[in-house]
Design an enzyme around this catalytic site. Structure first.
Site, PDB file in Angstrom:
ATOM      1  N   CYS A   1      31.591 146.638 -69.415  1.00  0.00           N
ATOM      2  CA  CYS A   1      31.650 147.040 -68.073  1.00  0.00           C
ATOM      3  C   CYS A   1      32.242 148.296 -67.882  1.00  0.00           C
ATOM      4  O   CYS A   1      32.183 149.621 -67.601  1.00  0.00           O
ATOM      5  CB  CYS A   1      32.331 146.841 -66.915  1.00  0.00           C
ATOM      6  SG  CYS A   1      33.371 145.677 -66.624  1.00  0.00           S
TER       7      CYS A   1
ATOM      8  N   GLU B   1      32.815 141.997 -59.529  1.00  0.00           N
ATOM      9  CA  GLU B   1      33.292 142.720 -60.777  1.00  0.00           C
ATOM     10  C   GLU B   1      31.508 143.198 -61.038  1.00  0.00           C
ATOM     11  O   GLU B   1      31.387 142.142 -62.337  1.00  0.00           O
ATOM     12  CB  GLU B   1      33.459 142.128 -61.454  1.00  0.00           C
ATOM     13  CG  GLU B   1      35.652 141.541 -60.633  1.00  0.00           C
ATOM     14  CD  GLU B   1      36.352 143.283 -60.822  1.00  0.00           C
ATOM     15  OE1 GLU B   1      35.793 144.025 -61.016  1.00  0.00           O
ATOM     16  OE2 GLU B   1      37.279 142.940 -60.537  1.00  0.00           O
TER      17      GLU B   1
HETATM   18  P1  NAP Z   1      24.270 139.570 -64.977  1.00  0.00           P
HETATM   19  O1  NAP Z   1      22.319 139.333 -65.799  1.00  0.00           O
HETATM   20  O2  NAP Z   1      24.273 139.834 -63.990  1.00  0.00           O
HETATM   21  O3  NAP Z   1      24.576 137.525 -65.702  1.00  0.00           O
HETATM   22  C1  NAP Z   1      25.571 138.051 -65.272  1.00  0.00           C
HETATM   23  C2  NAP Z   1      25.245 135.981 -64.905  1.00  0.00           C
HETATM   24  O4  NAP Z   1      25.206 135.713 -64.377  1.00  0.00           O
HETATM   25  C3  NAP Z   1      25.504 134.731 -66.227  1.00  0.00           C
HETATM   26  O5  NAP Z   1      26.387 134.330 -66.032  1.00  0.00           O
HETATM   27  C4  NAP Z   1      23.614 134.525 -66.000  1.00  0.00           C
HETATM   28  O6  NAP Z   1      23.949 133.350 -66.419  1.00  0.00           O
HETATM   29  C5  NAP Z   1      24.169 134.845 -64.533  1.00  0.00           C
HETATM   30  N1  NAP Z   1      22.668 135.443 -64.265  1.00  0.00           N
HETATM   31  C6  NAP Z   1      22.041 135.362 -63.749  1.00  0.00           C
HETATM   32  N2  NAP Z   1      21.060 135.568 -62.472  1.00  0.00           N
HETATM   33  C7  NAP Z   1      21.759 134.839 -61.923  1.00  0.00           C
HETATM   34  C8  NAP Z   1      20.740 134.221 -61.024  1.00  0.00           C
HETATM   35  N3  NAP Z   1      19.867 134.323 -60.329  1.00  0.00           N
HETATM   36  N4  NAP Z   1      21.763 133.212 -60.106  1.00  0.00           N
HETATM   37  C9  NAP Z   1      22.955 133.233 -60.821  1.00  0.00           C
HETATM   38  N5  NAP Z   1      23.280 133.204 -61.619  1.00  0.00           N
HETATM   39  C10 NAP Z   1      22.355 134.588 -62.558  1.00  0.00           C
HETATM   40  O7  NAP Z   1      24.825 140.283 -66.324  1.00  0.00           O
HETATM   41  P2  NAP Z   1      24.587 140.430 -67.801  1.00  0.00           P
HETATM   42  O8  NAP Z   1      23.667 141.640 -68.454  1.00  0.00           O
HETATM   43  O9  NAP Z   1      25.076 139.188 -68.593  1.00  0.00           O
HETATM   44  O10 NAP Z   1      26.178 141.061 -67.900  1.00  0.00           O
HETATM   45  C11 NAP Z   1      26.075 142.723 -67.840  1.00  0.00           C
HETATM   46  C12 NAP Z   1      26.154 143.150 -67.222  1.00  0.00           C
HETATM   47  O11 NAP Z   1      27.722 142.844 -66.046  1.00  0.00           O
HETATM   48  C13 NAP Z   1      26.918 144.862 -66.901  1.00  0.00           C
HETATM   49  O12 NAP Z   1      26.362 144.984 -65.898  1.00  0.00           O
HETATM   50  C14 NAP Z   1      28.179 144.764 -66.849  1.00  0.00           C
HETATM   51  O13 NAP Z   1      28.914 146.468 -66.232  1.00  0.00           O
HETATM   52  C15 NAP Z   1      28.813 143.463 -65.683  1.00  0.00           C
HETATM   53  N6  NAP Z   1      30.318 143.585 -66.052  1.00  0.00           N
HETATM   54  C16 NAP Z   1      31.031 144.115 -65.274  1.00  0.00           C
HETATM   55  C17 NAP Z   1      32.609 143.310 -65.611  1.00  0.00           C
HETATM   56  C18 NAP Z   1      33.315 143.801 -64.616  1.00  0.00           C
HETATM   57  O14 NAP Z   1      34.334 143.207 -64.309  1.00  0.00           O
HETATM   58  N7  NAP Z   1      32.921 144.252 -63.375  1.00  0.00           N
HETATM   59  C19 NAP Z   1      32.070 142.531 -66.281  1.00  0.00           C
HETATM   60  C20 NAP Z   1      31.991 142.865 -67.525  1.00  0.00           C
HETATM   61  C21 NAP Z   1      30.559 142.811 -67.060  1.00  0.00           C
HETATM   62  P3  NAP Z   1      22.655 133.611 -67.566  1.00  0.00           P
HETATM   63  O15 NAP Z   1      24.123 133.736 -68.511  1.00  0.00           O
HETATM   64  O16 NAP Z   1      22.015 131.819 -67.595  1.00  0.00           O
HETATM   65  O17 NAP Z   1      21.870 134.279 -67.622  1.00  0.00           O
END
Ligand code: NAP
Length: 484
Positions: free
Chosen positions: A289, A255
């Site tokens: 999102c 997602e």
């Molecule tokens: P993110 O940077 O991708 O982080 C999401 C999760 O991934 C966090 O738990 C983060 O941990 C972890 N993470 C980051 N880098 C990683 C790696 N290299 N290996 C393993 N895990 C890793 O996203 P965000 O900025 O927090 O969230 C916003 C994004 O999520 C937006 O693009 C939004 O559209 C999307 N989103 C999508 C949905 C959907 O249902 N489609 C719903 C909600 C959000 P840390 O917190 O420790 O960095």
């Protein structure tokens, strides 16, 4: 946190195999509204993540052998406890994430609804008997749980993004490990406390909290005992996690990000469109999102819609989510800086700020609800996922043109449009290349509906009967020799 009715809901250790695990170091969780430290949390890492996968693996046979009714009864208790503790869970959520308390309460009810819904849907995992081409054979199809499910979730919905996955997984008979975002571990741990009180057996639902996203992520994506990996977060991180999953060919659900168009046609109910746009854009300070990312308005109603929209957005109040406000802080000042950059870069190429356009004086994490006009679809504010309280308004003249502009993005999650003509409604709904389309509706997500995206917004669905399929394997059984 002193205001919690039940202080036991504030947990600061990972929950593995039914016990609370401390680690050698801690990390702090801060309130985005004011920077105050709200908790010190034990900093789990690779070792604890491996323990959690092991626990889930050990519990799999016991959990998958239970009847769907037995699993549903436990899940229903979990749902009841979440709703009974809705106020405390919402308070924890607002403190660590920032969204207004009313929205946080809504998120708890929304997340819990998935647990309730999937508990029931788990009773309807039907198979098939398929007519065979040969008289002495029968073709039978059964569905079985995929196995251990590992997940990583984001900070923007600290409860619901976990509930949506765990509910389907547990109902299907899978066991579950989640690593929540570093900024928002407390909502996940409170869910674990309630899962334990509900009697969900040890090892079935595990939460590992820690700062080492990469290291813990490698375990969750590469451990041979994990059968399925499910992620909610950014497209960039999702892509690298898909690559990591390839080495053991895991089933994967993603997602990811979005760039939702919101189209207002000239036959729309303009007041309803304004209300729908506010709901889909400014909740969670624009950090969802499925948030509207670009508003397209047909020439004939451009002036009318823009005037009413500016008026409605100017009435939104901004502040600490614990106060009675419409818009809370953003998650970090770095997130605010990212939004500022998109706004400034778009102004530099011709966009006009008609409302907001700067930080609020309440603190580094606050950005004023903002509207930009004179925007084109290729400007940075339209071409990128904004993830903040900013709306660009783009004019258009005809249906075909706006469908092309709406689809001109690598994302394909949510989309919205307002129109009354039934022919137009069908044409546009079918023409939008998005996994979800809201027609005359700005809030579309619920447990009975399939949530998910196409293109680079991901794969798989959460919620609905389709969401359960993501946690089930199809097994074909051929029974032969029946005429002997
Ligand atoms: P993110 O940077 O991708 O982080 C999401 C999760 O991934 C966090 O738990 C983060 O941990 C972890 N993470 C980051 N880098 C990683 C790696 N290299 N290996 C393993 N895990 C890793 O996203 P965000 O900025 O927090 O969230 C916003 C994004 O999520 C937006 O693009 C939004 O559209 C999307 N989103 C999508 C949905 C959907 O249902 N489609 C719903 C909600 C959000 P840390 O917190 O420790 O960095």
């Amino acid at each position: 946190m002193r205001e919690l009715k039940d202080s036991q809901l504030l947990k600061c250790f990972s929950y593995i195999n039914g016990s609370w695990h401390s680690s050698e170091t801690n990390f702090i969780v801060t309130n985005p509204a004011n920077g105050e430290v709200i908790a010190k949390v034990s900093n789990a890492g690779v070792v604890e993540t491996e323990l959690a996968v092991q626990a889930a693996s050990n519990a799999l046979k016991m959990w998958s052998s239970k009847s769907a009714n037995e699993r549903a009864a436990l899940m229903r208790k979990w749902f009841d406890l979440m709703m009974a503790n809705q106020d405390d869970l919402a308070r924890i959520l607002t403190l660590e994430q920032g969204k207004p308390l009313a929205e946080a309460k809504g998120e708890i009810a929304y997340g819990a609804a998935f647990i309730d819904w999937f508990a029931e849907e788990g009773k309807r995992v039907y198979g098939d008997v398929i007519p065979s081409g040969s008289g002495d054979k029968r073709i039978i199809v059964i569905k079985q749980p995929v196995g251990v499910v590992a997940s990583i979730t984001p900070w923007n919905f600290p409860n619901a993004m976990i509930a949506r996955k765990a509910a389907a997984a547990l109902a299907a008979g899978c066991t579950f490990v989640v690593r929540p975002a570093t900024q928002t571990p407390l909502s996940a741990l409170a869910m674990a406390e309630l899962a334990e009180r509900a009697g969900i057996p040890a090892g079935v639902f595990n939460v590992v909290v820690g700062e080492d996203a990469r290291g813990m992520g490698k375990v969750l994506t590469q451990h041979p005992d994990v059968a399925k990996f499910t992620f909610t977060g950014s497209t960039a991180v999702g892509k690298s996690l898909i690559e990591q999953c390839a080495s053991t060919v895991k089933k994967v659900s993603m997602e990811l990000g979005g760039n939702a168009p919101f189209i207002v046609f000239d036959d729309a109910d303009i007041d309803a469109a304004v209300q729908g746009a506010i709901a889909s854009k400014y909740r969670n300070a624009g950090q969802t999102c499925v948030c509207t990312n670009r508003i397209f308005v047909q020439d004939a109603v451009l002036a009318q819609f823009t005037e009413k929209f500016i008026q409605a957005v100017s009435e939104l109040t901004i502040g600490n989510g614990l106060d009675d406000v419409n818009v809370g802080p953003m998650i970090t000042s770095a997130a605010v800086a990212g939004v500022e950059q998109l706004v400034n870069d778009s102004i530099a190429v011709g966009a006009t700020v008609v409302l907001g356009g700067e930080r609020d004086q309440q603190g580094d994490n606050y950005y004023l609800p903002t509207i930009l006009t004179n925007v084109t679809n290729d400007m940075p504010i339209a071409a990128n996922e904004i993830f903040g309280p900013v709306t660009p308004i783009i004019a258009f003249s005809d249906e075909e043109q706006v469908i092309a502009m709406a689809n001109d993005t690598e994302y394909g999650l949510a989309s919205y449009f307002y129109a009354r003509d039934i022919g137009r409604i069908w044409r546009v709904a079918e023409g939008l290349a998005f996994g979800m389309v809201g027609v005359n509706e700005g809030i579309i997500s619920n447990a009975a509906a399939p949530f998910g995206g196409v293109k680079q917004s991901g794969s798989g669905r959460e919620g609905s009967k389709y969401g359960l399929d993501d946690y089930l394997e199809i097994k074909y059984i051929c029974i032969g020799g029946l005429n002997q």
